[in-house]
Design a protein around this motif. Sequence first.
Motif: not given
Length: 463
Positions: A252-267
Amino acid sequence: MVQQPEDKLSRRSVVEVEISGLDEEGYGISCSETHALRIGGALPGDTVRAAIDHVALRMAFGHVIRILKPSPMRSKRPPCRVSSQCLGCPLIVMKYVDQAEFKRSFILKQLREYRELGEITVHQLLSPLRLIHYRTTARLVIAGKHSEPYIGIFRRSSHDVFDLDDCPIHHPLVNRVIEVVRRGISKMKVPVYNPRSKMGLLRYLVVRVSESEQKAMVVFVTSERSYNEIHHLGKFVREQLPEVDVVAQNVNSSEGNVIMGPTDHYLTTKHHLTERIGDVALMISPRSFFQVNRDGACLIYAKVKEWAQLTGGEAVLDLYCGIGGIALSLAPEAGKVVGVEVVEAAVADAAKNARLNGISNCTFEAGDAAELLEDLASDGEHFDVVVLNPPRKGCDELVLRRVAALSPRTLIYVSCSPQSLARDLNVLKTLGYCCREIQPVDMFPQTMHVENVARLEKTDKSA
């Protein structure tokens, strides 16, 4: 009634006040000669000494520093020792019997705002078995430095982070994950994101627990894709806690208060947990919407099923269906069920959950509720029961009008906001649907929030 050390109320002023009530966010209500006061950690009937934290034009906010005279509602042994500092659960210092009555009274107050809603039966609050350690999902901010990280929640009306340590609301496994992640950040020297400088990596921690599996999912929300640090942190967490089955990085590279971004990478090779609500198994992914209280969700699903009064051949429409929990719980007793949800990823999860449960009479469609309702009407679709489970803001009036135009015999409205529920019930009354009863469910004990299930029946609008 109010003692002030200074002529002018300012930040760090200390006042002694009597608390007359609670506002909608759980602040104690009082006043000074110049300002309305909202005091965190206070209950109706308390007399408190409070420190002022913020002063606006006509309103000042503060927190309790000493109870001078306790309210009869105040618990002698609240389950949290830092509630007056955290303020995340404003009712945790209140006896539970008073919490239940307070929530029911708040619902009745919202209904009284609309004259046409005067004859609705509001039942006593349904409570889950556990009043603490029930929260299976936590979305937490990470702050400070890697040498001394804070993992917690924002203090009210500020960007300061209150560090959570063994929170009594969280599921015990959530608390264990937080403690291990805190140690891992320091051990691996993982850079913590600073929103002012916009430097650093770790922004948020999301933890989800499946109680049926007794397994956890850990999601590290970062400012950028940085494999090395998160790979080692995730490995450390899994070594320390074998119960962690899923580890993911969300960018999540946004500067707002949204917690989750649009992309998940699984480990991890596993990408989801599985939880059971009654007879239904549901796969939970990092961004799935799912109730934070499994026991509370069971109560809601059971009440919806009871009030739907299905006999095996009915058509059911589930609006705002999410990952399909309510729809799938109704499907075995219905002829067919159609679920509608605007979030495409949730619809994909709902379809997977239907296959997981071996349910073939349940379909899901992605799109705007009002538009899909118009399409269903144009196709001549008929539904005996419609379930509404909208977000906190409630339903747009166009949605309500198009639901009523389908002419179902029963509407069941599941709401997390008494205010928007009352508003929408008033609109539905004008459209020929009368609310007969409301069942409050305490999905979030110790907080101000309350869920409601409302049963509406079709009536003659001219009556």
